[in-house]
Design a protein around this motif. Sequence first.
Motif, PDB file in Angstrom:
ATOM      1  N   SER A 299       0.828  -1.214   0.000  1.00 38.03           N
ATOM      2  CA  SER A 299       0.000   0.000   0.000  1.00 38.03           C
ATOM      3  C   SER A 299       0.856   1.255   0.000  1.00 38.03           C
ATOM      4  O   SER A 299       0.570   2.218  -0.735  1.00 38.03           O
ATOM      5  N   THR A 300       1.930   1.258   0.802  1.00 33.56           N
ATOM      6  CA  THR A 300       2.801   2.434   0.846  1.00 33.56           C
ATOM      7  C   THR A 300       3.500   2.656  -0.487  1.00 33.56           C
ATOM      8  O   THR A 300       3.589   3.795  -0.973  1.00 33.56           O
ATOM      9  N   SER A 301       3.975   1.563  -1.090  1.00 41.79           N
ATOM     10  CA  SER A 301       4.688   1.702  -2.364  1.00 41.79           C
ATOM     11  C   SER A 301       3.761   2.206  -3.462  1.00 41.79           C
ATOM     12  O   SER A 301       4.136   3.081  -4.252  1.00 41.79           O
ATOM     13  N   ILE A 302       2.545   1.672  -3.524  1.00 43.00           N
ATOM     14  CA  ILE A 302       1.600   2.118  -4.558  1.00 43.00           C
ATOM     15  C   ILE A 302       1.205   3.577  -4.329  1.00 43.00           C
ATOM     16  O   ILE A 302       1.113   4.378  -5.278  1.00 43.00           O
ATOM     17  N   MET A 303       0.981   3.948  -3.072  1.00 52.27           N
ATOM     18  CA  MET A 303       0.601   5.330  -2.773  1.00 52.27           C
ATOM     19  C   MET A 303       1.719   6.300  -3.144  1.00 52.27           C
ATOM     20  O   MET A 303       1.475   7.349  -3.758  1.00 52.27           O
ATOM     21  N   GLN A 304       2.961   5.949  -2.807  1.00 52.04           N
ATOM     22  CA  GLN A 304       4.068   6.835  -3.138  1.00 52.04           C
ATOM     23  C   GLN A 304       4.344   6.846  -4.631  1.00 52.04           C
ATOM     24  O   GLN A 304       4.786   7.864  -5.173  1.00 52.04           O
ATOM     25  N   ALA A 305       4.085   5.715  -5.282  1.00 56.56           N
ATOM     26  CA  ALA A 305       4.257   5.692  -6.739  1.00 56.56           C
ATOM     27  C   ALA A 305       3.256   6.616  -7.418  1.00 56.56           C
ATOM     28  O   ALA A 305       3.577   7.259  -8.441  1.00 56.56           O
ATOM     29  N   LYS A 306       2.048   6.715  -6.886  1.00 59.65           N
ATOM     30  CA  LYS A 306       1.048   7.623  -7.456  1.00 59.65           C
ATOM     31  C   LYS A 306       1.453   9.084  -7.282  1.00 59.65           C
ATOM     32  O   LYS A 306       1.100   9.937  -8.105  1.00 59.65           O
ATOM     33  N   MET A 307       2.203   9.363  -6.212  1.00 60.95           N
ATOM     34  CA  MET A 307       2.653  10.730  -5.967  1.00 60.95           C
ATOM     35  C   MET A 307       3.906  11.068  -6.751  1.00 60.95           C
ATOM     36  O   MET A 307       4.295  12.237  -6.830  1.00 60.95           O
ATOM     37  N   ASP A 308       4.553  10.054  -7.310  1.00 59.06           N
ATOM     38  CA  ASP A 308       5.798  10.269  -8.053  1.00 59.06           C
ATOM     39  C   ASP A 308       5.478  10.335  -9.545  1.00 59.06           C
ATOM     40  O   ASP A 308       5.049   9.337 -10.141  1.00 59.06           O
ATOM     41  N   PRO A 309       5.675  11.491 -10.199  1.00 56.19           N
ATOM     42  CA  PRO A 309       5.330  11.611 -11.614  1.00 56.19           C
ATOM     43  C   PRO A 309       6.241  10.823 -12.548  1.00 56.19           C
ATOM     44  O   PRO A 309       5.917  10.605 -13.714  1.00 56.19           O
ATOM     45  N   THR A 310       7.400  10.370 -12.032  1.00 62.77           N
ATOM     46  CA  THR A 310       8.351   9.670 -12.908  1.00 62.77           C
ATOM     47  C   THR A 310       8.069   8.178 -13.036  1.00 62.77           C
ATOM     48  O   THR A 310       8.731   7.501 -13.820  1.00 62.77           O
ATOM     49  N   ILE A 311       7.102   7.650 -12.269  1.00 61.45           N
ATOM     50  CA  ILE A 311       6.854   6.212 -12.293  1.00 61.45           C
ATOM     51  C   ILE A 311       5.376   5.930 -12.098  1.00 61.45           C
ATOM     52  O   ILE A 311       4.669   6.697 -11.425  1.00 61.45           O
ATOM     53  N   GLN A 312       4.885   4.882 -12.722  1.00 65.54           N
ATOM     54  CA  GLN A 312       3.501   4.442 -12.546  1.00 65.54           C
ATOM     55  C   GLN A 312       3.481   3.188 -11.660  1.00 65.54           C
ATOM     56  O   GLN A 312       4.409   2.383 -11.685  1.00 65.54           O
ATOM     57  N   ALA A 313       2.379   3.061 -10.900  1.00 64.57           N
ATOM     58  CA  ALA A 313       2.311   1.980  -9.913  1.00 64.57           C
ATOM     59  C   ALA A 313       2.441   0.607 -10.570  1.00 64.57           C
ATOM     60  O   ALA A 313       3.125  -0.281 -10.033  1.00 64.57           O
TER      61      ALA A 313
END
Length: 548
Positions: A299-313
Motif C-alpha cells: 500500500s505504501t509503495s503504490i501510494m508513493q508511486a502515485k505521488m511520483d510523476p516519474t513512475i507508474q504503480a
Amino acid sequence: MEIFFTILILTLVVSLSGIITRILPFEIPLPLVQIGLGALLALPKIGLHVDFNPELFLVLFIPPLLFSDGWKTPLREFLRYVGEILALALVLVIITVVGIGYLIYWIIPGIPLVAALALAAVLSPTDAVALSGIVGEGRIPKKIMDILQGEALMNDASGLVSLKFAIAVAMHTMVFTIGGASLEFIKVSIGGLLSGILVTWGYSKSLRYIIRWSGGDSVIQTVLLLLLPFATYLIAEHVGVSGILAAVSSGMTIGQSNVIRHAPLAMRLRGNNVWTMLEFVFNGMVFIMLGLQLPGIVSTSIMQAKMDPTIQAWMLFVYVFFIYVALIMLRFTWLWLMKRISLRLMQKRPLVFSTYDIRDILIASFAGVRGSITLAGVLSIPLFLNNGIEFPFRYQLVFIATGVILLSLFFSFLILPLLLRGIVISDKTLQRMEERMARVVAAEVAIESLCKLEERLLNSQEENIDKQILNEVSAKVMGNLRRRIDDNSEAGNYSLAEDLERRMRLNVLRAERGEYYHLRAQQKISNETLIKLLHDLDLLEALLIERD
C-alpha cells in the motif's frame, strides 16, 4: 503488555501453520502458508501491526538459525565442495551486485547507481531454509543440496557486506574503491570466521567448569548453549567483523568438536529437543513477519508511486518480474559457464558442476530462493541521508525486494517439483554398507573394551561381584555384539532380531509407564517418585527410538 500479547499470538500462529498445511486438501509449502497468515493478521480489521526493526530482527532470528544450520552442516561435504561454494557465494554474488545493479540502474528511470547496487546486494543472498520449506527435506539430489546449503551459509555475509558498502557510499561516509572494498571484505569475512571459532573455543573450555558449578543441572547448561550464537554474533559485530559468518563458524565448530559429545546425556537430550522447537518457531516467525509487512509495503509503495510523476504503480510489478527473471537467467548462465570451464580447464580436479546436466542446472537455478536475509537487508536501508534528504527510491527498493522474495518462493514451488519428477535422490545401498561397516568396527572395539572391564572387575577387591553373575551379564552383552559382527547378510537375522528386541523393549516401557501412573493413582507411590521413574523411562525410550 502489547509486545507480550503480540509474541504469544505470533507463536500460536506459527504452531497452527504446521497444522493447517496438513489438513488442507491441497499441498501448499509451509513458508507460503505462514506468509499468508501474516498478511491476514496485518489486515485493518484484525489490526496486528508489528514495527519491523531490521537490527533487532537480525540479532534475534538470524544468529540462532545460522548457528543451527552450521551445526548440521557436515564439514567433510563443505570442504569437498568449497570451490563450488565460493564460486556461488562469493564470485556469483559480486557478479550479481554489479550486473543486476547496472540492469536496475538502466531499467528504472532516475534511480541512482548506489541505490541500484544496494538493491542488487540484498537480492544476492539465497535461503536454504526457505528452499527446504518449499520442496521438503531430501527431495533435491545430494550433490546439489550440499552446495546450495553451503552457498546459503556463506553468501549472506557477502551480500550484506556489499549492502553495507553501498549504504556507506550513499551516506557519504566512505569513498568506494575496489582495493579498499576488497581489503574490507577480506577483513570482515576472515575476522567473522575466526571470531566464531574463538568464542566457541572459549565456551568449550569453560563448559566443564559450568557443569561443575551448575551441579550437573542440564537446564542451566542448555540455556548457556542457546546464548552462544547470540554472544558470538554480538561480539563479532562489536569488533567490526561479520556476525553472520561468526554464527555460522560457531555452529560448525560445535558440530565438529567434542563439546557436545562430552556433554552430559541430559544436556544433549534437552538441547536437541529445545533446538528443534526453536528452529520451527524462529523459521515460522521469519515468514510471518514477512507477511505482516506485506500489506503495508504494497500500500505504501503504490501510494508513493502515485505521488511520483516519474513512475507508474503498475510498473513496479513489471520491475519485480523482470528483475526476478534476470536473476534466474544470470544464475543459470553462471552455472552453465562453470560446467564448461570445469570440463575444459579443470580436467584433473573438475568441479562437481561438470557432472550437471541441463535439468540439474535448472534445479540449482530455481533453488536459489530469496528469504529472510533479503527482507532484513532491504528494510535496514536508512530512511534519510546524512543531509536530511530521503534515501533515494527507498520505497521502490523495498517493494521490489519483497516482490522478488514472493516470486522466488512461488515459482520454486511450481517449477521445482516438475524438474524433480522421476529423479532418484540417493541410492540407499552405499549408506547401508557404510552403516554396517561402522557397526561392525564399533562392535569389535566394544568387545575389546568389555573384556578389559570384565578383567578389571574380576581382579577388583572393592567391587566384590559374583563371578557367575558377571559372566552371565558379560556373555549376554557380548553375544549381541558378536551377532552383529558375524551377520554378513545385507538384511540378515541380526537386524531382524535387533528390531524385534527394540519393539519388545518399547512395549515393556509403555506397560511400565502405565503401571506407574496406576500406582500413583492408588497412592502407593508419591508424585516425586513417579516423576523420577518416568524420567528414567523417557531416557530409555529416547535411546530406543533413536535406533529406529
